[in-house]
Design an enzyme around this catalytic site. Structure first.
Site, PDB file in Angstrom:
ATOM      1  NE  ARG A  87      -2.081  -1.410   3.345  1.00  0.00           N
ATOM      2  CZ  ARG A  87      -1.807  -0.550   4.592  1.00  0.00           C
ATOM      3  NH1 ARG A  87      -1.795   0.683   4.390  1.00  0.00           N
ATOM      4  NH2 ARG A  87      -1.230  -1.086   5.411  1.00  0.00           N
ATOM      5  CE1 TYR A 215       0.425  -5.825  -1.886  1.00  0.00           C
ATOM      6  CE2 TYR A 215      -0.692  -3.796  -1.362  1.00  0.00           C
ATOM      7  CZ  TYR A 215      -0.286  -5.485  -0.903  1.00  0.00           C
ATOM      8  OH  TYR A 215      -0.330  -5.813   0.353  1.00  0.00           O
ATOM      9  CE  LYS A 224      -6.272  -3.620   4.514  1.00  0.00           C
ATOM     10  NZ  LYS A 224      -6.461  -3.881   5.781  1.00  0.00           N
ATOM     11  CG  HIS A 244      -7.351  -2.955  10.190  1.00  0.00           C
ATOM     12  ND1 HIS A 244      -5.988  -2.145  10.329  1.00  0.00           N
ATOM     13  CD2 HIS A 244      -7.316  -3.791   9.152  1.00  0.00           C
ATOM     14  CE1 HIS A 244      -5.267  -3.209   9.451  1.00  0.00           C
ATOM     15  NE2 HIS A 244      -5.995  -3.953   8.809  1.00  0.00           N
ATOM     16  CB  SER A 266      -1.017  -3.848   7.952  1.00  0.00           C
ATOM     17  OG  SER A 266      -2.121  -2.973   7.606  1.00  0.00           O
ATOM     18  CB  CYS A 268       0.555  -6.831  13.710  1.00  0.00           C
ATOM     19  SG  CYS A 268       1.570  -5.439  13.610  1.00  0.00           S
ATOM     20  CG  ASP A 295      -7.547  -7.019   6.812  1.00  0.00           C
ATOM     21  OD1 ASP A 295      -6.999  -6.907   7.722  1.00  0.00           O
ATOM     22  OD2 ASP A 295      -7.823  -6.452   5.678  1.00  0.00           O
ATOM     23  NE  ARG A 388      -0.343  -8.671   2.078  1.00  0.00           N
ATOM     24  CZ  ARG A 388      -0.908  -8.123   2.947  1.00  0.00           C
ATOM     25  NH1 ARG A 388      -1.966  -8.438   3.479  1.00  0.00           N
ATOM     26  NH2 ARG A 388      -0.423  -6.844   3.478  1.00  0.00           N
TER      27      ARG A 388
HETATM   28  C1  OXD Z   1      -3.172  -4.641   5.196  1.00  0.00           C
HETATM   29  C2  OXD Z   1      -3.969  -5.888   4.664  1.00  0.00           C
HETATM   30  O1  OXD Z   1      -2.317  -4.108   4.512  1.00  0.00           O
HETATM   31  O2  OXD Z   1      -4.864  -6.177   5.251  1.00  0.00           O
HETATM   32  O3  OXD Z   1      -3.620  -4.163   6.304  1.00  0.00           O
HETATM   33  O4  OXD Z   1      -3.630  -6.012   3.643  1.00  0.00           O
HETATM   34 MN    MN Z   2      -5.323  -5.009   7.030  1.00  0.00          MN
END
Ligand code: OXD
Ligand code: MN
Length: 604
Positions: A87, A215, A224, A244, A266, A268, A295, A388
């Site tokens: 991002r 991406y 998002k 989130h 993100s 974590c 998420d 990913r």
């Molecule tokens: C992020 C995702 O970047 O969930 O938070 O992809």
């Molecule tokens: Mn996320």
């Protein structure tokens, strides 16, 4: 013989080939096509036949690689451009008329300027390409939580990812009818030029524009952009919350279930916590964790005075590195079928995938995420740190039976958590809802590879929403306070920190499945069946109350990571005061009061 796509020329856009009579959809598609000038338009209907023919086309053009279909049935591989792997927060804008409404945390651009600029960037950029029109629902179609979006894109990769991550299909048009409203999303890869990359949100028009990226986090516009940035604005307007957060269910030995939502920045460990496998003795007693989401949570007050949550997504866009049989066997299982892998490494010996942490020892030869031959002695990463998997939720062995529930699940607890080497204890509980909002608002965490920029830098990330809140952060805090007034039985609010480090940088808590031990304490607090010590920051467990059975771990270390160091917290309070300054008068008074209490408690 590929299934014939609904390809039509732009001139025939309003003809019967379109899959809807909704005038607003037709108008949006027409305007998008007039701007980007694609050679063709394909109306995505969500059918497996159509998706299969798109996969075939993407393999033919090299956009995707078909992986070993015996070992990884239905799985494909994709590489993004080297400059386009995460991002881009500094190029992500909230475009509302009044700059103050975006607040000091967001990047802002005037909507007229933003439409004009993006229009010039995207003009004619789909020439020679096809524009796909994707009808999708965030949430189960027909649920009171759900919302419909239409994304136009020139990327098959986006279509195929959206078909995993959201509910794509003509039922969205049926639901919209002739006149229904939807969130408009325009995506064009253009030239994947990082200098002209913009991810723009127009909350006053329910519109998203994304140009020059491919991406996931920038281009799967349901995720998002819609489900957090635009939805946070809708939630404020309509009296609900877009967060989130993962959602998980805990089944107790007596069969009762409790649900928890948890916000972490993100990369974590949200996916790992959502799919946690409890330690052996919990399993033997009959405890079980079920995943509702990993998420995003959309949360509404129910008639029973509780908060109810759904996961609006339909798949997992998870970080691959570190995912393995031990850290998250459920996520790994979910990636074994129907998954798109992005920027991981390919094992050419059997045409499967590999990433750092998948196995202890890397294979001798790989093709790295850049497409180059790779060997372990090279000292580079084979997979990008933000590589990913896009995996269908249905492949997750611990998926909750409430995953498709239209009503969602009632929340017993909300957990906030950041990546903090020091200061923040393993777990603490807020004194009440408003104090819980304060606890969420003061979250800080070390940055990760999920966004471009330096990794490991401590920054404020309130409620893990810094990159995702579509309006003024202080008004967002105010919305949380207001929500608290609407619910008679609010969930209890906690903060956790799995990432405390010792003097040599070693992690002091094992994490992963052992986080069940902390979850158990949290849920006992919700039931009022375990005591806690009141400290300067809130309620902290007595070390004796965290179950350490079967774990080679000493209580002294536990005491250490539960300790609330008043001197450190006093300094933290001063730092928070500095952070809060930017919000001026818009900061809710309840948060100022909580900060004053924290300071006073630290000095007592
Ligand atoms: C992020 C995702 O970047 O969930 O938070 O992809
Ligand atoms: Mn996320």
């Amino acid at each position: 013989m590929p299934f014939p796509l609904h390809k039509i020329s732009i001139r025939r856009i309003l003809s019967t080939m379109a899959l809807t009579e909704n005038k607003k959809v037709l108008d949006f598609v027409k305007k998008s096509a007039e701007l980007a000038q694609p050679d063709e338009i394909v109306w995505i209907d969500g059918s497996e036949q159509q998706l299969a023919s798109l996969r075939e086309e993407a393999v033919k053009t090299g956009e995707m690689i078909k992986l070993n279909q015996e070992k990884l049935p239905g799985c494909y591989y994709h590489r993004t451009a080297e400059n386009d792997v995460a991002r881009v927060e500094a190029r992500t804008f909230i475009c509302c008329k009044n700059k103050d409404d975006a607040g000091p945390i967001n990047y802002w651009m005037d909507p007229v300027e933003a439409y004009h600029m993006c229009g010039e960037i995207a003009r004619g950029k789909m020439k020679g390409r096809t524009m796909y029109v994707i009808p999708y629902s965030m949430g189960v179609v027909g649920s009171p939580f759900s919302k419909i979006g239409i994304e136009v894109t020139d990327s098959i990769y986006v279509v195929l990812n959206m078909a995993i991550m959201t509910r794509v299909g003509t039922e969205c048009y049926d639901y919209l009818g002739k006149d229904g409203d939807f969130i408009k999303g325009f995506h064009c890869k253009c030239d994947v030029d990082p200098e002209k990359r913009y991810i723009m949100h127009f909350p006053e028009d329910d519109t998203i524009i994304s140009v020059n990226s491919a991406y996931g986090g920038n281009v799967l516009l349901g995720k998002k952009c819609f489900a957090l940035r635009i939805a946070s604005c809708l939630g404020r307007r309509e009296g609900w919350m877009a967060e989130h957060m993962l959602i998980l269910g805990v089944t107790f030995p007596d069969g009762t279930k409790k649900y928890v939502a948890a916000a972490f920045p993100s990369a974590c460990g949200k996916t790992n916590l959502a799919m946690l496998i409890p330690p052996k003795h919990y399993l033997e007693k009959g405890y079980k964790i079920e995943t509702v989401g990993d998420d995003i949570a959309w949360i509404r007050p129910g008639a029973d005075g509780r908060l109810w949550a759904v996961n609006p997504e339909n798949g997992f866009f998870g970080v691959a590195p570190g995912t393995n049989e031990k850290s998250n066997p459920n996520a790994l299982a979910a990636t074994r079928e129907g998954t798109i892998f992005t920027n991981v490494a390919i094992d050419p010996s059997d045409n499967t995938v590999w990433w750092e942490g998948l196995t202890k020892k890397a294979p001798d030869r790989l093709i790295d995420w850049l497409g180059n031959p790779w060997t372990p002695d090279m000292g580079t990463k084979a997979a990008h740190p933000n590589s990913r998997f896009t995996a269908p939720a249905t492949g997750c062995p611990c998926l909750s039976d409430k995953f498709n529930s239209k009503e969602g699940v009632p929340l017993d607890a909300i957990i906030f958590g950041g990546r903090r080497a020091t200061t923040t204890p393993l777990v603490y509980q807020s004194r009440d809802w408003n104090h819980g909002v304060f606890v969420g608002s003061i979250m800080s965490s070390e940055t990760t590879a999920a966004a471009t920029g330096a990794v490991g830098v401590l920054r404020h990330d309130p409620m893990a929403m810094k990159p995702f809140c579509g309006y003024h952060m202080a008004d967002y805090f105010g919305h949380w306070i207001e929500m608290g007034k609407k619910i008679a039985n609010p969930p209890k609010i906690f903060n956790v920190n799995w990432f405390r480090q010792g003097e040599n940088g070693e992690f002091l808590w094992p994490g992963f499945g052992d986080n069940m031990r902390v979850l158990e304490w949290i849920l006992k607090r919700c039931d009022g069946t375990v005591d806690a010590q009141e400290t300067a920051i809130g309620y902290v467990p007595y070390a004796k109350d965290i179950d350490l059975e079967g774990l080679d771990y000493d209580r002294e270390t536990l005491e250490k990571i539960l300790y609330v160091d008043k001197a450190r917290w006093s300094a933290e309070a001063d730092e928070i005061a500095g952070y809060y300054e930017q919000f001026g008068d818009r900061l809710p008074k309840e948060l100022r009061e909580s900060l004053a209490t924290l300071k006073k408690n630290c000095e007592a």
